[in-house]
Design a protein around this motif. Structure first.
Motif, PDB file in Angstrom:
ATOM      1  N   PRO A 134     150.115   8.370 117.872  1.00 60.84           N
ATOM      2  CA  PRO A 134     151.165   8.150 117.125  1.00 60.84           C
ATOM      3  C   PRO A 134     151.781   6.798 117.466  1.00 60.84           C
ATOM      4  O   PRO A 134     151.441   6.441 118.168  1.00 60.84           O
ATOM      5  CB  PRO A 134     152.296   9.773 117.534  1.00 60.84           C
ATOM      6  N   GLN A 135     152.624   6.457 116.253  1.00 61.16           N
ATOM      7  CA  GLN A 135     153.820   5.465 116.164  1.00 61.16           C
ATOM      8  C   GLN A 135     154.917   5.344 115.905  1.00 61.16           C
ATOM      9  O   GLN A 135     155.071   6.494 115.754  1.00 61.16           O
ATOM     10  CB  GLN A 135     153.552   5.125 115.025  1.00 61.16           C
ATOM     11  N   SER A 136     156.151   5.228 116.806  1.00 63.86           N
ATOM     12  CA  SER A 136     157.380   5.188 116.579  1.00 63.86           C
ATOM     13  C   SER A 136     157.691   4.489 115.679  1.00 63.86           C
ATOM     14  O   SER A 136     159.151   4.449 115.522  1.00 63.86           O
ATOM     15  CB  SER A 136     157.476   4.451 118.577  1.00 63.86           C
ATOM     16  N   VAL A 137     157.196   3.533 115.482  1.00 62.22           N
ATOM     17  CA  VAL A 137     157.773   2.279 114.531  1.00 62.22           C
ATOM     18  C   VAL A 137     156.699   1.593 113.348  1.00 62.22           C
ATOM     19  O   VAL A 137     155.726   2.256 114.391  1.00 62.22           O
ATOM     20  CB  VAL A 137     158.097   1.324 114.751  1.00 62.22           C
ATOM     21  N   SER A 138     157.268   1.705 112.127  1.00 67.58           N
ATOM     22  CA  SER A 138     156.229   1.162 111.057  1.00 67.58           C
ATOM     23  C   SER A 138     155.970  -0.328 111.849  1.00 67.58           C
ATOM     24  O   SER A 138     156.534  -1.261 112.786  1.00 67.58           O
ATOM     25  CB  SER A 138     157.045   0.706 109.843  1.00 67.58           C
ATOM     26  N   SER A 139     154.269  -1.182 111.325  1.00 68.98           N
ATOM     27  CA  SER A 139     154.037  -1.927 111.853  1.00 68.98           C
ATOM     28  C   SER A 139     152.753  -2.731 110.869  1.00 68.98           C
ATOM     29  O   SER A 139     151.741  -2.275 110.185  1.00 68.98           O
ATOM     30  CB  SER A 139     152.809  -1.502 113.491  1.00 68.98           C
ATOM     31  N   ILE A 140     152.462  -4.101 111.642  1.00 67.14           N
ATOM     32  CA  ILE A 140     151.484  -4.538 110.304  1.00 67.14           C
ATOM     33  C   ILE A 140     150.518  -5.064 111.812  1.00 67.14           C
ATOM     34  O   ILE A 140     151.227  -6.346 112.406  1.00 67.14           O
ATOM     35  CB  ILE A 140     151.752  -5.734 109.281  1.00 67.14           C
ATOM     36  N   ILE A 141     149.135  -4.414 111.149  1.00 67.81           N
ATOM     37  CA  ILE A 141     148.361  -5.578 112.289  1.00 67.81           C
ATOM     38  C   ILE A 141     147.615  -6.287 111.378  1.00 67.81           C
ATOM     39  O   ILE A 141     146.628  -6.072 110.560  1.00 67.81           O
ATOM     40  CB  ILE A 141     147.393  -4.336 113.090  1.00 67.81           C
ATOM     41  N   TYR A 142     146.993  -7.722 112.121  1.00 67.41           N
ATOM     42  CA  TYR A 142     146.571  -8.710 112.141  1.00 67.41           C
ATOM     43  C   TYR A 142     145.207  -9.211 112.547  1.00 67.41           C
ATOM     44  O   TYR A 142     145.867  -9.037 113.720  1.00 67.41           O
ATOM     45  CB  TYR A 142     147.647 -10.068 111.359  1.00 67.41           C
ATOM     46  N   SER A 143     144.073  -9.734 112.074  1.00 65.89           N
ATOM     47  CA  SER A 143     143.835 -10.515 112.489  1.00 65.89           C
ATOM     48  C   SER A 143     143.428 -11.107 113.256  1.00 65.89           C
ATOM     49  O   SER A 143     142.684 -12.026 111.650  1.00 65.89           O
ATOM     50  CB  SER A 143     142.178  -9.556 112.129  1.00 65.89           C
ATOM     51  N   GLY A 144     143.906 -11.589 113.966  1.00 71.08           N
ATOM     52  CA  GLY A 144     143.622 -13.816 114.595  1.00 71.08           C
ATOM     53  C   GLY A 144     144.850 -14.384 114.157  1.00 71.08           C
ATOM     54  O   GLY A 144     145.385 -14.023 112.717  1.00 71.08           O
ATOM     55  N   PRO A 145     145.292 -15.238 114.552  1.00 67.78           N
ATOM     56  CA  PRO A 145     145.738 -16.414 113.593  1.00 67.78           C
ATOM     57  C   PRO A 145     146.139 -16.400 112.419  1.00 67.78           C
ATOM     58  O   PRO A 145     147.088 -17.166 111.863  1.00 67.78           O
ATOM     59  CB  PRO A 145     145.759 -17.378 114.600  1.00 67.78           C
ATOM     60  N   ALA A 146     144.816 -16.744 112.234  1.00 76.75           N
ATOM     61  CA  ALA A 146     144.523 -17.189 111.005  1.00 76.75           C
ATOM     62  C   ALA A 146     145.421 -16.149 109.665  1.00 76.75           C
ATOM     63  O   ALA A 146     145.540 -16.145 107.936  1.00 76.75           O
ATOM     64  CB  ALA A 146     143.335 -17.103 110.415  1.00 76.75           C
ATOM     65  N   GLN A 147     145.533 -15.009 109.720  1.00 81.84           N
ATOM     66  CA  GLN A 147     146.057 -13.795 109.292  1.00 81.84           C
ATOM     67  C   GLN A 147     147.263 -14.083 109.188  1.00 81.84           C
ATOM     68  O   GLN A 147     148.275 -12.910 109.084  1.00 81.84           O
ATOM     69  CB  GLN A 147     145.426 -12.802 109.102  1.00 81.84           C
ATOM     70  N   LYS A 148     148.260 -14.306 110.499  1.00 82.32           N
ATOM     71  CA  LYS A 148     149.915 -14.339 110.714  1.00 82.32           C
ATOM     72  C   LYS A 148     150.592 -14.855 109.396  1.00 82.32           C
ATOM     73  O   LYS A 148     151.692 -14.086 108.962  1.00 82.32           O
ATOM     74  CB  LYS A 148     149.989 -15.559 112.233  1.00 82.32           C
ATOM     75  N   ALA A 149     149.914 -15.970 108.798  1.00 83.24           N
ATOM     76  CA  ALA A 149     150.836 -15.872 107.665  1.00 83.24           C
ATOM     77  C   ALA A 149     151.360 -14.888 106.725  1.00 83.24           C
ATOM     78  O   ALA A 149     152.120 -14.148 106.243  1.00 83.24           O
ATOM     79  CB  ALA A 149     151.074 -17.246 107.401  1.00 83.24           C
ATOM     80  N   ASN A 150     149.876 -14.301 106.269  1.00 84.79           N
ATOM     81  CA  ASN A 150     150.136 -13.359 105.071  1.00 84.79           C
ATOM     82  C   ASN A 150     150.883 -12.543 105.989  1.00 84.79           C
ATOM     83  O   ASN A 150     151.524 -11.258 105.256  1.00 84.79           O
ATOM     84  CB  ASN A 150     148.373 -12.891 104.956  1.00 84.79           C
ATOM     85  N   ALA A 151     150.797 -12.146 107.757  1.00 83.14           N
ATOM     86  CA  ALA A 151     151.196 -10.266 108.127  1.00 83.14           C
ATOM     87  C   ALA A 151     153.170 -10.784 108.038  1.00 83.14           C
ATOM     88  O   ALA A 151     153.399  -9.802 107.459  1.00 83.14           O
ATOM     89  CB  ALA A 151     150.678 -10.246 109.580  1.00 83.14           C
ATOM     90  N   GLU A 152     153.129 -12.327 107.806  1.00 80.35           N
ATOM     91  CA  GLU A 152     154.723 -12.068 108.002  1.00 80.35           C
ATOM     92  C   GLU A 152     155.011 -11.978 106.367  1.00 80.35           C
ATOM     93  O   GLU A 152     156.142 -11.517 106.285  1.00 80.35           O
ATOM     94  CB  GLU A 152     155.223 -13.438 108.485  1.00 80.35           C
ATOM     95  N   ALA A 153     153.684 -12.654 105.355  1.00 83.00           N
ATOM     96  CA  ALA A 153     154.546 -12.163 103.934  1.00 83.00           C
ATOM     97  C   ALA A 153     154.632 -11.150 103.918  1.00 83.00           C
ATOM     98  O   ALA A 153     155.525 -10.615 103.007  1.00 83.00           O
ATOM     99  CB  ALA A 153     154.121 -13.337 103.090  1.00 83.00           C
TER     100      ALA A 153
END
Length: 204
Positions: A157-176
């Motif tokens: 169960p999740q308490s909040v909504s979240s975005i899980i990204y795979s590695g630093p190369a996907q950090k910019a995509n996760a932020e956008a």
């Protein structure tokens, strides 16, 4: 006339100028000093004239020869020449040297700093509200993202909504993607096996 007979001491000229025994030696000494005194006075006069006259003559010689000016003849403006004429233009400095602009190379983007909307995105619904994953999927697709999978969340169960990204190369995509879907929680994890995973929790 004396009554005594004349001897050798009486043989003295009657008009002799000598009187006394030491008079002759004194006259000879006085007479020998006169040329020396005359020479000394003459030498003094010559030295005095040299001291007074020679500096004036040498001063006049230096005044006749003024120092030579090394200024360029083209740098001076001719007398009576109005400003802006050719004579005055020659005195102006030359044009400033041209400067060559050096193009600064643009920095090479590092991995994870560029948004790539072609990255596959999976959206899961952990709220139990039907159709919520499809709604968020449509929002992401309309912004140009590639949604590869949607469905219900089967994990913890999740308490909040979240975005899980795979590695630093996907950090910019996760932020956008988080700004687009209004999700602030970003988690870096490679357990999902997907570059970007959106988990919709309570309050989504």
């Amino acid at each position: 006339m004396t009554k005594y007979p004349r001897d050798e001491f009486d043989r003295v000229p009657e008009n002799s100028a000598r009187h006394g025994v030491h008079r002759a030696s004194l006259e000879v000494a006085t007479r020998s000093l006169v040329p020396v005194m005359i020479f000394g006075v003459a030498a003094l006069c010559v030295g005095l004239l040299a001291f007074l006259i020679v500096p004036k003559i040498s001063g006049q010689d230096t005044a006749v020869n003024p120092p030579i000016s090394h200024a360029s003849p083209t740098a001076a403006t001719a007398p009576g020449t109005a400003p802006g004429t050719k004579a005055s233009a020659s005195a102006t400095p030359s044009a400033a040297p041209r400067t060559t602009a050096v193009k600064t190379p643009s920095p090479t983007p590092t991995p994870g700093s560029v948004v790539d909307k072609s990255t596959p995105v999976a959206i899961f619904n952990a709220t139990g509200i039907g159709g919520l994953a499809a709604q968020y999927s449509a929002t992401a697709a309309s912004d140009g993202w590639t949604v590869s999978q949607t469905g219900n969340w089967t994990g913890a169960p999740q308490s909040v909504s979240s975005i899980i990204y795979s590695g630093p190369a996907q950090k910019a995509n996760a932020e956008a993607l988080g700004k687009l879907l209004n999700i602030a929680t970003l988690l870096d994890s490679a357990e999902m096996g997907i570059p970007l995973t959106v988990v919709l929790g309570p309050g989504a």
